[in-house]
Design an enzyme around this catalytic site. Structure first.
Site, PDB file in Angstrom:
ATOM      1  N   HIS A  36       1.023  -1.162   0.149  1.00 35.74           N
ATOM      2  CA  HIS A  36       0.042   0.276   0.132  1.00 35.74           C
ATOM      3  C   HIS A  36       0.821   1.071  -0.017  1.00 35.74           C
ATOM      4  O   HIS A  36       0.354   2.772  -0.743  1.00 35.74           O
ATOM      5  CB  HIS A  36      -0.738   0.368   1.359  1.00 35.74           C
ATOM      6  CG  HIS A  36      -2.012  -1.230   1.165  1.00 35.74           C
ATOM      7  ND1 HIS A  36      -1.339  -1.976   2.098  1.00 35.74           N
ATOM      8  CD2 HIS A  36      -2.774  -1.381   0.675  1.00 35.74           C
ATOM      9  CE1 HIS A  36      -2.129  -3.194   2.438  1.00 35.74           C
ATOM     10  NE2 HIS A  36      -3.015  -3.668   1.228  1.00 35.74           N
ATOM     11  N   ASP A  49      34.670 -31.489  14.409  1.00 35.42           N
ATOM     12  CA  ASP A  49      34.817 -32.349  13.946  1.00 35.42           C
ATOM     13  C   ASP A  49      35.987 -32.422  12.413  1.00 35.42           C
ATOM     14  O   ASP A  49      35.438 -32.691  11.425  1.00 35.42           O
ATOM     15  CB  ASP A  49      33.342 -33.093  12.358  1.00 35.42           C
ATOM     16  CG  ASP A  49      33.247 -33.971  12.397  1.00 35.42           C
ATOM     17  OD1 ASP A  49      34.712 -35.286  12.173  1.00 35.42           O
ATOM     18  OD2 ASP A  49      32.373 -34.705  12.206  1.00 35.42           O
ATOM     19  N   HIS A  79      36.087 -36.748  10.523  1.00 27.76           N
ATOM     20  CA  HIS A  79      35.638 -37.168   9.280  1.00 27.76           C
ATOM     21  C   HIS A  79      36.386 -37.171   8.243  1.00 27.76           C
ATOM     22  O   HIS A  79      35.956 -37.247   7.273  1.00 27.76           O
ATOM     23  CB  HIS A  79      34.172 -35.890   9.128  1.00 27.76           C
ATOM     24  CG  HIS A  79      33.674 -34.986   8.873  1.00 27.76           C
ATOM     25  ND1 HIS A  79      34.426 -33.762   9.349  1.00 27.76           N
ATOM     26  CD2 HIS A  79      33.497 -34.337   7.266  1.00 27.76           C
ATOM     27  CE1 HIS A  79      34.691 -32.683   8.425  1.00 27.76           C
ATOM     28  NE2 HIS A  79      34.056 -33.244   7.745  1.00 27.76           N
ATOM     29  N   HIS A 108      35.818 -36.673   3.592  1.00 30.53           N
ATOM     30  CA  HIS A 108      36.996 -36.236   2.148  1.00 30.53           C
ATOM     31  C   HIS A 108      37.185 -36.950   1.966  1.00 30.53           C
ATOM     32  O   HIS A 108      38.494 -36.937   1.209  1.00 30.53           O
ATOM     33  CB  HIS A 108      36.497 -34.683   2.548  1.00 30.53           C
ATOM     34  CG  HIS A 108      35.692 -33.723   3.110  1.00 30.53           C
ATOM     35  ND1 HIS A 108      34.452 -33.406   2.607  1.00 30.53           N
ATOM     36  CD2 HIS A 108      35.543 -33.444   4.293  1.00 30.53           C
ATOM     37  CE1 HIS A 108      33.743 -32.767   3.452  1.00 30.53           C
ATOM     38  NE2 HIS A 108      33.874 -32.625   4.344  1.00 30.53           N
ATOM     39  N   ASP A 114      29.605 -33.131   2.148  1.00 32.40           N
ATOM     40  CA  ASP A 114      28.863 -32.532   3.707  1.00 32.40           C
ATOM     41  C   ASP A 114      27.627 -32.752   4.218  1.00 32.40           C
ATOM     42  O   ASP A 114      26.886 -33.328   4.043  1.00 32.40           O
ATOM     43  CB  ASP A 114      29.894 -31.546   3.831  1.00 32.40           C
ATOM     44  CG  ASP A 114      31.101 -32.065   5.009  1.00 32.40           C
ATOM     45  OD1 ASP A 114      31.669 -32.222   5.227  1.00 32.40           O
ATOM     46  OD2 ASP A 114      31.797 -30.818   4.261  1.00 32.40           O
TER      47      ASP A 114
HETATM   48 FE1  FES Z   1       0.177  -2.176   3.490  1.00 31.51          FE
HETATM   49 FE2  FES Z   1       2.885  -2.493   4.044  1.00 31.51          FE
HETATM   50  S1  FES Z   1       1.736  -1.042   2.852  1.00 31.51           S
HETATM   51  S2  FES Z   1       0.986  -4.030   3.883  1.00 31.51           S
HETATM   52 FE    FE Z   2      33.553 -31.571   6.278  1.00 27.20          FE
END
Ligand code: FES
Ligand code: FE
Length: 450
Positions: free
Chosen positions: A103, A204, A207, A212, A358
């Site tokens: 709005h 970790d 791992h 890897h 990962d």
């Molecule tokens: Fe109406 Fe932002 S102006 S929801």
């Molecule tokens: Fe990793």
């Protein structure tokens, strides 16, 4: 309210699988973890001028982070106070005002409601604009240029929240004149609980040689010896650290830039090390040459030495949005920064070799708990517990090697504390005794080992 004692046994080093899959746990986390902790927002260098902004998340809440005319940084909920529309849809930019697309309410860069359509004719000049600004994030502060926000006005200051971790962070945030992030962040979705990657990055080292194995062989260089756990170095290879508020890391000595084929980063770091030693002393000079897998509680992770920097934004208990920047030092040359960015993208970018390895584990660690019988099970983080101890020079609790789960245990210790505490005052009351359950756990583990 969830019974946290059923979820985490701090001294035992055990967690319930429910921590990865439970709507009730998740809702309480949004409130008590993400609603109370300092959460990473951006780096100051990404919003240098008045009106520069980025949009970010704090937990599931969308926020707008804006550089003000006086140079300060403010953050607001990215939600219009008229009917709740998202005010800003851009990831980043520069604006004098943020105008809602629904709005047309228009908010200044300070969040104040500046104008609204038909103010005189539809509201008969009786509308109190001062009351309807964007809701500000209670606290915004920057630590060495890294900007964090916190919804809880009772929370400790950012330096207090970082606590002992600030001492460690200064190694690379301050040792050579500061660090910054190269953005904009890469973004991707992973179908996992936010704590799976958080715990992985914070602690970790286990791992790396397994998950890897293929990738580190392909990457080559000194790291490739870890593939398949073939040449895991044990004695004096590194440390693990955990701290008061769950932050922590593991470090591999002399690991800086090891993931890079190009030796330029390692050469740069070796040249800078004496500067760090002169400014911050020997321990941090040693840490400066290490490779860190690290986390700032709750959901900010980074690898110093590989130089990826990440936020795991929660999207429900079983999904996250991953944001990835590259970490560079300000003192690096533009060519070296470019090289570091390239390597960080290759390894831990959205389609990076190590990131892909990962991702699958993280998703499966989460989704296997969809089954209620599975979810009743427990998970183990007892590795290295037998050696958790205080250190005469290093703050926090220290684990003896980088392959251990000291920082996991510290992460869940603080997670459980926050999930249970009714407010920050209740957390503060434990300041003098926070190490006790971890030390008790070490004694218990020694008993088990005897
Ligand atoms: Fe109406 Fe932002 S102006 S929801
Ligand atoms: Fe990793």
């Amino acid at each position: 309210m969830v019974d946290v004692n059923q979820l985490v046994d701090v001294a035992g080093g055990v967690q319930s699988k429910r921590v990865f899959w439970d709507q009730e746990v998740y809702e309480q986390e949004l409130d008590r973890v993400f609603g109370r902790c300092w959460l990473f927002l951006t780096h100051e260098s990404l919003i240098p001028n008045a009106g520069d902004f980025v949009t970010a998340y704090m937990g599931e809440d969308k926020v707008l982070v804006v550089r003000q005319r006086d140079g300060s940084i403010k953050a607001f909920l990215n939600s219009c106070t008229h009917r709740g529309n998202q005010v800003c849809h851009a990831d980043s930019g520069n604006a004098k005002a943020f105008t809602c697309s629904y709005h047309g309410w228009s908010f200044g860069m300070d969040g104040a409601l500046a104008a609204l359509p038909l103010e005189q004719s539809a509201y008969y000049g009786k509308f109190d604009k001062a009351e309807w600004g964007l809701r500000p994030v209670a606290k915004v502060d920057s630590y060495r240029g890294f900007v964090f926000g916190c919804f809880d006005p009772q929370a400790p200051s950012l330096p207090d929240y970082l606590g002992e971790m600030g001492w460690y962070l200064d190694t690379w945030m301050d040792g050579t004149g500061g660090a910054e992030l190269v953005g904009p962040p890469m973004k991707s979705i992973l179908r996992c609980n936010w704590k799976v990657p958080s715990e992985n990055f914070i602690g970790d080292g286990y791992h790396v040689g397994w998950t890897h194995a293929a990738a580190i062989k392909v990457l080559g260089g000194p790291l490739s010896g870890l593939a398949g756990n073939a040449e895991i170095p044990f004695d004096d290879a590194g440390l693990q650290v955990t701290s008061r508020h769950g932050h922590g890391f593991g470090v591999i000595w002399d690991g800086v830039g090891l993931i890079h084929n190009d030796p330029a980063y390692r050469i740069y770091a070796a040249e800078k090390q004496p500067e760090v030693a002169a400014k911050l002393g020997d321990w941090r000079a040693k840490l400066y040459m290490g490779h860190w897998n690290a986390g700032i509680f709750p959901n900010c992770s980074y690898l110093y030495g590989t130089n990826t920097f990440k936020i795991w934004n929660p999207r429900g208990p079983n999904e996250i949005e991953v944001w990835t920047w590259t970490l560079v030092e300000k003192a690096m040359s533009p060519e070296l920064k470019r090289e570091v960015v390239k390597q960080a993208i290759h390894s831990f970018g959205t389609a990076g070799t190590l990131e892909s390895d990962d991702g699958e584990n993280m998703e499966t660690c989460t989704w296997s708990n969809r089954g209620p019988q599975t979810r009743r099970g427990r998970m183990n983080s007892q590795m290295g517990q037998v050696n958790d101890t205080e250190h005469p020079e290093l703050p926090g609790i220290i684990g003896k090697n980088f392959i251990g789960e000291t920082s996991y245990r510290g992460f869940y210790r603080f997670w459980a504390e926050l999930m249970e505490a009714k407010d920050w005052a209740a957390v503060r009351a434990n300041d003098a005794t926070w190490k006790e359950p971890l030390i008790k756990g070490a004694a218990k583990a020694q008993g088990r080992a005897a």
